[in-house]
Scaffold this motif. Structure first.
Motif, PDB file in Angstrom:
ATOM      1  N   PRO A 109      -8.343 -12.438  -8.393  1.00 27.67           N
ATOM      2  CA  PRO A 109      -8.358 -13.708  -7.649  1.00 27.67           C
ATOM      3  C   PRO A 109      -8.602 -13.563  -6.151  1.00 27.67           C
ATOM      4  O   PRO A 109      -9.142 -14.465  -5.529  1.00 27.67           O
ATOM      5  CB  PRO A 109      -6.972 -14.307  -7.905  1.00 27.67           C
ATOM      6  N   GLY A 110      -8.272 -12.437  -5.568  1.00 27.60           N
ATOM      7  CA  GLY A 110      -8.476 -12.269  -4.127  1.00 27.60           C
ATOM      8  C   GLY A 110      -9.816 -11.666  -3.765  1.00 27.60           C
ATOM      9  O   GLY A 110     -10.136 -11.526  -2.585  1.00 27.60           O
ATOM     10  N   CYS A 111     -10.632 -11.338  -4.732  1.00 25.38           N
ATOM     11  CA  CYS A 111     -11.909 -10.663  -4.476  1.00 25.38           C
ATOM     12  C   CYS A 111     -12.979 -11.679  -4.074  1.00 25.38           C
ATOM     13  O   CYS A 111     -13.281 -12.598  -4.838  1.00 25.38           O
ATOM     14  CB  CYS A 111     -12.349  -9.891  -5.716  1.00 25.38           C
ATOM     15  N   PRO A 112     -13.571 -11.510  -2.901  1.00 30.29           N
ATOM     16  CA  PRO A 112     -14.605 -12.461  -2.471  1.00 30.29           C
ATOM     17  C   PRO A 112     -15.880 -12.389  -3.327  1.00 30.29           C
ATOM     18  O   PRO A 112     -16.584 -13.388  -3.467  1.00 30.29           O
ATOM     19  CB  PRO A 112     -14.890 -12.062  -1.023  1.00 30.29           C
ATOM     20  N   VAL A 113     -16.176 -11.223  -3.912  1.00 24.05           N
ATOM     21  CA  VAL A 113     -17.352 -11.120  -4.773  1.00 24.05           C
ATOM     22  C   VAL A 113     -17.139 -11.935  -6.041  1.00 24.05           C
ATOM     23  O   VAL A 113     -18.016 -12.698  -6.462  1.00 24.05           O
ATOM     24  CB  VAL A 113     -17.677  -9.634  -5.105  1.00 24.05           C
ATOM     25  N   GLU A 114     -15.951 -11.791  -6.663  1.00 21.58           N
ATOM     26  CA  GLU A 114     -15.660 -12.591  -7.855  1.00 21.58           C
ATOM     27  C   GLU A 114     -15.715 -14.079  -7.533  1.00 21.58           C
ATOM     28  O   GLU A 114     -16.279 -14.866  -8.300  1.00 21.58           O
ATOM     29  CB  GLU A 114     -14.286 -12.238  -8.421  1.00 21.58           C
ATOM     30  N   ALA A 115     -15.178 -14.469  -6.394  1.00 21.12           N
ATOM     31  CA  ALA A 115     -15.201 -15.881  -5.997  1.00 21.12           C
ATOM     32  C   ALA A 115     -16.641 -16.367  -5.823  1.00 21.12           C
ATOM     33  O   ALA A 115     -16.991 -17.472  -6.265  1.00 21.12           O
ATOM     34  CB  ALA A 115     -14.403 -16.085  -4.711  1.00 21.12           C
ATOM     35  N   ALA A 116     -17.492 -15.546  -5.203  1.00 22.49           N
ATOM     36  CA  ALA A 116     -18.889 -15.927  -4.997  1.00 22.49           C
ATOM     37  C   ALA A 116     -19.633 -16.034  -6.328  1.00 22.49           C
ATOM     38  O   ALA A 116     -20.456 -16.934  -6.521  1.00 22.49           O
ATOM     39  CB  ALA A 116     -19.584 -14.923  -4.065  1.00 22.49           C
ATOM     40  N   VAL A 117     -19.353 -15.111  -7.243  1.00 21.73           N
ATOM     41  CA  VAL A 117     -19.967 -15.174  -8.574  1.00 21.73           C
ATOM     42  C   VAL A 117     -19.552 -16.462  -9.268  1.00 21.73           C
ATOM     43  O   VAL A 117     -20.383 -17.173  -9.850  1.00 21.73           O
ATOM     44  CB  VAL A 117     -19.566 -13.936  -9.422  1.00 21.73           C
ATOM     45  N   ASN A 118     -18.267 -16.788  -9.209  1.00 22.38           N
ATOM     46  CA  ASN A 118     -17.776 -18.007  -9.858  1.00 22.38           C
ATOM     47  C   ASN A 118     -18.432 -19.260  -9.288  1.00 22.38           C
ATOM     48  O   ASN A 118     -18.798 -20.169 -10.035  1.00 22.38           O
ATOM     49  CB  ASN A 118     -16.255 -18.094  -9.747  1.00 22.38           C
ATOM     50  N   VAL A 119     -18.600 -19.312  -7.972  1.00 22.22           N
ATOM     51  CA  VAL A 119     -19.240 -20.463  -7.339  1.00 22.22           C
ATOM     52  C   VAL A 119     -20.705 -20.559  -7.773  1.00 22.22           C
ATOM     53  O   VAL A 119     -21.198 -21.637  -8.118  1.00 22.22           O
ATOM     54  CB  VAL A 119     -19.127 -20.390  -5.800  1.00 22.22           C
ATOM     55  N   ALA A 120     -21.407 -19.419  -7.773  1.00 25.62           N
ATOM     56  CA  ALA A 120     -22.823 -19.427  -8.161  1.00 25.62           C
ATOM     57  C   ALA A 120     -22.984 -19.890  -9.606  1.00 25.62           C
ATOM     58  O   ALA A 120     -23.867 -20.710  -9.902  1.00 25.62           O
ATOM     59  CB  ALA A 120     -23.427 -18.036  -7.974  1.00 25.62           C
ATOM     60  N   LEU A 121     -22.158 -19.378 -10.505  1.00 23.79           N
ATOM     61  CA  LEU A 121     -22.247 -19.785 -11.915  1.00 23.79           C
ATOM     62  C   LEU A 121     -21.891 -21.251 -12.089  1.00 23.79           C
ATOM     63  O   LEU A 121     -22.531 -21.960 -12.871  1.00 23.79           O
ATOM     64  CB  LEU A 121     -21.351 -18.905 -12.782  1.00 23.79           C
ATOM     65  N   ALA A 122     -20.896 -21.724 -11.359  1.00 22.89           N
ATOM     66  CA  ALA A 122     -20.505 -23.134 -11.454  1.00 22.89           C
ATOM     67  C   ALA A 122     -21.639 -24.039 -10.982  1.00 22.89           C
ATOM     68  O   ALA A 122     -21.892 -25.084 -11.587  1.00 22.89           O
ATOM     69  CB  ALA A 122     -19.233 -23.383 -10.647  1.00 22.89           C
ATOM     70  N   ASP A 123     -22.331 -23.635  -9.907  1.00 20.90           N
ATOM     71  CA  ASP A 123     -23.457 -24.435  -9.411  1.00 20.90           C
ATOM     72  C   ASP A 123     -24.563 -24.534 -10.457  1.00 20.90           C
ATOM     73  O   ASP A 123     -25.117 -25.604 -10.695  1.00 20.90           O
ATOM     74  CB  ASP A 123     -24.017 -23.835  -8.118  1.00 20.90           C
ATOM     75  N   VAL A 124     -24.892 -23.410 -11.086  1.00 13.21           N
ATOM     76  CA  VAL A 124     -25.927 -23.410 -12.122  1.00 13.21           C
ATOM     77  C   VAL A 124     -25.476 -24.248 -13.317  1.00 13.21           C
ATOM     78  O   VAL A 124     -26.229 -25.069 -13.834  1.00 13.21           O
ATOM     79  CB  VAL A 124     -26.273 -21.964 -12.559  1.00 13.21           C
TER      80      VAL A 124
END
Length: 143
Positions: free
Chosen positions: A100-115
Motif C-alpha cells: 500500500p505504501g509503494c508509489p509504483v503500485e499506486a501508479a499502476v493501480n491508477v493507470a489500470l483504473a483509468d483504462v
C-alpha cells in the motif's frame, strides 16, 4: 485479438433466452428455459429475478405460469439487460494491494483504473445503442 477470459456467463445466456421468449410471444416456464440453457430451473429463477425487478419480464404463478417478456425487443437494449443483471463481469482489471505504501503500485493501480473506466464507458455506450431487435434481426438473416 480475442483472449479467453473467465467471465460471468449470465449476460449472453439471458440475452439468448429473452430473444427466444419474445419471438415465441408466450409464457415460458422455468423448467422450459432451464432445458434450453441446460441448467436447473432454480438457476433460471435467480437469473431472471433481476430482469423482473428491472421491468423487462414478469412472472405468473400456477399451472401454465412462468416468465414473459414485457418490453418489445426494439425497446430493450443490451444496457437494460446488463444493468438488470447488476453488470456481470464488468471489473476486469482490478488493483493490487500488496504494498500500500509503494508509489509504483499506486501508479499502476491508477493507470489500470483509468483504462478500465474508459473501456467500461465505451462498452456501456455500445450496449445502450444495441437493441435486442438488432440481435434478433441478425439471427434471422444468418439463418
Amino acid at each position: 485479438m480475442r483472449q479467453n477470459v473467465n467471465r460471468d456467463g449470465r449476460f449472453p445466456r439471458v440475452l439468448h433466452v429473452l430473444i427466444h421468449m419474445a419471438l415465441r410471444d408466450r409464457v415460458m416456464s422455468s423448467a422450459e428455459i432451464a432445458q434450453m440453457l441446460t441448467t436447473n430451473p432454480v438457476v433460471v429463477r435467480r437469473m431472471l429475478a433481476g430482469l423482473r425487478d428491472g421491468g423487462l419480464v414478469e412472472t405468473s404463478k400456477g399451472p401454465g405460469g412462468g416468465w414473459r417478456v414485457v418490453k418489445s425487443l426494439d425497446a430493450m437494449t443490451l444496457r437494460d439487460v446488463f444493468d438488470a443483471l447488476d453488470r456481470p463481469g464488468i471489473n476486469v482489471g482490478g488493483a493490487a494491494h500488496d504494498h500500500p505504501g509503494c508509489p509504483v503500485e499506486a501508479a499502476v493501480n491508477v493507470a489500470l483504473a483509468d483504462v478500465d473506466d474508459a473501456v467500461t464507458e465505451m462498452m456501456l455506450n455500445r450496449y445502450a445503442a444495441t437493441t435486442l431487435a438488432d440481435i434478433a434481426n441478425a439471427a434471422k438473416t444468418a439463418s
